[in-house]
Design an enzyme around this catalytic site. Structure first.
Site, PDB file in Angstrom:
ATOM      1  N   TRP A   1       0.827  -1.202   0.000  1.00  0.00           N
ATOM      2  CA  TRP A   1       0.000   0.000   0.000  1.00  0.00           C
ATOM      3  C   TRP A   1       0.863   1.255   0.000  1.00  0.00           C
ATOM      4  CZ3 TRP A   1      -3.512   2.562  -1.826  1.00  0.00           C
ATOM      5  CH2 TRP A   1      -4.380   3.430  -1.179  1.00  0.00           C
TER       6      TRP A   1
ATOM      7  N   ARG B   1      13.878  -1.298   6.768  1.00  0.00           N
ATOM      8  CA  ARG B   1      15.042  -2.152   6.508  1.00  0.00           C
ATOM      9  C   ARG B   1      15.948  -1.546   5.434  1.00  0.00           C
ATOM     10  NH1 ARG B   1      13.665  -6.778   4.093  1.00  0.00           N
ATOM     11  NH2 ARG B   1      11.496  -6.182   3.636  1.00  0.00           N
TER      12      ARG B   1
ATOM     13  N   LYS C   1     -14.176  -4.110   8.281  1.00  0.00           N
ATOM     14  CA  LYS C   1     -14.408  -4.823   7.021  1.00  0.00           C
ATOM     15  C   LYS C   1     -13.376  -5.930   6.820  1.00  0.00           C
ATOM     16  CE  LYS C   1     -10.764  -3.211   4.789  1.00  0.00           C
ATOM     17  NZ  LYS C   1      -9.766  -3.947   3.983  1.00  0.00           N
TER      18      LYS C   1
ATOM     19  N   ASP D   1     -15.402  -0.416   0.869  1.00  0.00           N
ATOM     20  CA  ASP D   1     -14.255  -1.236   1.237  1.00  0.00           C
ATOM     21  C   ASP D   1     -14.678  -2.672   1.523  1.00  0.00           C
ATOM     22  OD1 ASP D   1     -11.594  -1.696   1.644  1.00  0.00           O
ATOM     23  OD2 ASP D   1     -11.405  -0.488   3.446  1.00  0.00           O
TER      24      ASP D   1
ATOM     25  N   SER E   1      -7.652  -9.476  -2.328  1.00  0.00           N
ATOM     26  CA  SER E   1      -7.773  -9.143  -0.906  1.00  0.00           C
ATOM     27  C   SER E   1      -7.038 -10.168  -0.052  1.00  0.00           C
ATOM     28  CB  SER E   1      -9.248  -9.096  -0.505  1.00  0.00           C
ATOM     29  OG  SER E   1      -9.392  -9.152   0.898  1.00  0.00           O
TER      30      SER E   1
ATOM     31  N   GLU F   1      -4.333  -8.041   8.578  1.00  0.00           N
ATOM     32  CA  GLU F   1      -4.792  -7.258   9.720  1.00  0.00           C
ATOM     33  C   GLU F   1      -6.018  -7.879  10.398  1.00  0.00           C
ATOM     34  OE1 GLU F   1      -3.513  -4.833  11.282  1.00  0.00           O
ATOM     35  OE2 GLU F   1      -2.407  -3.474   9.965  1.00  0.00           O
TER      36      GLU F   1
END
Length: 322
Positions: free
Chosen positions: A12, A33, A183, A236, A246, A269
């Site tokens: 993202w 990193r 979501k 979303d 997804s 997540e």
């Protein structure tokens, strides 16, 4: 033109950097990193997180956080939710922060609330149906930035708006932030339906009732009802519950098939969020049956059959719309 720091070089963050740079913005992409920075500088492709998308030469790359935010008015925070608190602690408090992670703070609260507790006065959240690989390829999309600081929201809108990305503003931080959070759990549930091959009727019912559950949660936390049906809510939810891109939906499908719910090494997540939301609902007496089923199946507390039964064997009731 002010510099635009994007802190986090996952899929993202990289997609946002590429889109803004293509639109002529002065972008610095920070990665924790140094070895990743070296690879990006050499190859100009983030092969692990956004394969097939070339980074414009104008994007500066660094692992030096102080250098990344120097001279900036605000920064986009695009690291996984667990990495947001330690990153915020290292940033100057005068900086505006735009939270792009769709997750919760360690205590199950909002990351925007935590940011203010740490000492940031200017906070915004960015959310919407934004699959990184499509944004990186320049396909048409829309997103929403929410803040009680209208000047910050408008500045973010100006920085990210492009012919390929429409950026809307909102004052409903609670709704925009938590819609993106919840979501992910619904997308995990949709993946379970797909992995178990339960059919399109089941998936349609799940998404519909999932939106109802999202509404219940968001309104309980003080969100505006219109936000539930906007980009960060229904929009979303639709994208992440139906798209093969997804990672949360893919993780649910993997769990249903007895596989490890990884997604190319990227953070899922919804797995962490489900447990936090289930604990919140239990503690506060709220009924979030899909959240409960996903959390307990994902943790191994319930079998898949028990999770399905918990939803299908609930008491008969009238369908409610308001």
């Amino acid at each position: 033109m002010n510099a635009l720091p994007i802190l986090g070089a996952g899929g993202w963050g990289t997609a946002l950097a590429v889109g803004a740079a293509r639109n002529g913005k002065d972008v610095t992409l920070w990665a924790r990193r140094p070895e990743l920075v070296a690879e990006l500088q050499q190859k100009r492709v983030n092969a692990d997180y956004l394969p097939g998308v070339t980074l414009p030469d104008s994007i500066r790359l660094t692992s030096n956080l102080e250098e990344a935010v120097r001279g900036a008015d605000f920064a986009l925070i695009v690291v996984p939710s667990v990495g947001v608190p330690p990153l915020l602690e290292q940033l100057p408090r005068a900086l505006g922060v735009v939270l792009c992670a769709k997750g919760l703070a360690p205590d199950g609260g909002q990351l925007s609330v935590l940011a203010r507790q740490i000492g940031f006065a200017r906070v915004a959240v960015l959310s919407g149906p934004n699959l990184a690989s499509e944004i990186g390829r320049g396909l048409p999309a829309a997103t929403v930035v929410a803040s009680t600081d209208q000047a910050l929201a408008l500045a973010v809108q100006s920085a990210l708006m492009s012919p390929a990305l429409r950026v809307y503003t909102s004052s409903d931080e609670v709704g925009v932030e938590l819609g993106g959070v919840l979501k992910n759990v619904m997308a995990l549930a949709a993946g379970l339906v797909d992995g178990l091959e339960l059919g399109d009727n089941a998936k349609a019912a799940l998404i519909t009732r999932g939106l109802r559950e999202m509404r219940r949660y968001l309104l309980a936390l003080g969100a505006q009802e219109d936000t539930v049906y906007g980009l960060s809510g229904l929009g979303d939810l639709f994208a992440t519950a139906t798209s093969p891109l997804s990672r949360n939906r893919a993780a649910g499908e993997a769990i249903a098939r007895g596989q490890h719910p990884s997604h190319g090494g990227q953070v899922v997540e919804g797995l962490r969020t489900a447990g936090l939301l289930d604990a919140w609902a239990t503690a506060h007496g709220h009924d979030l049956p899909i959240v409960r089923a996903v959390a307990r199946v994902a943790s191994g507390e319930w079998t898949l059959d028990a999770g399905i039964a918990s939803l299908m064997e609930r008491d008969a009731k009238a369908e409610e719309y308001g």
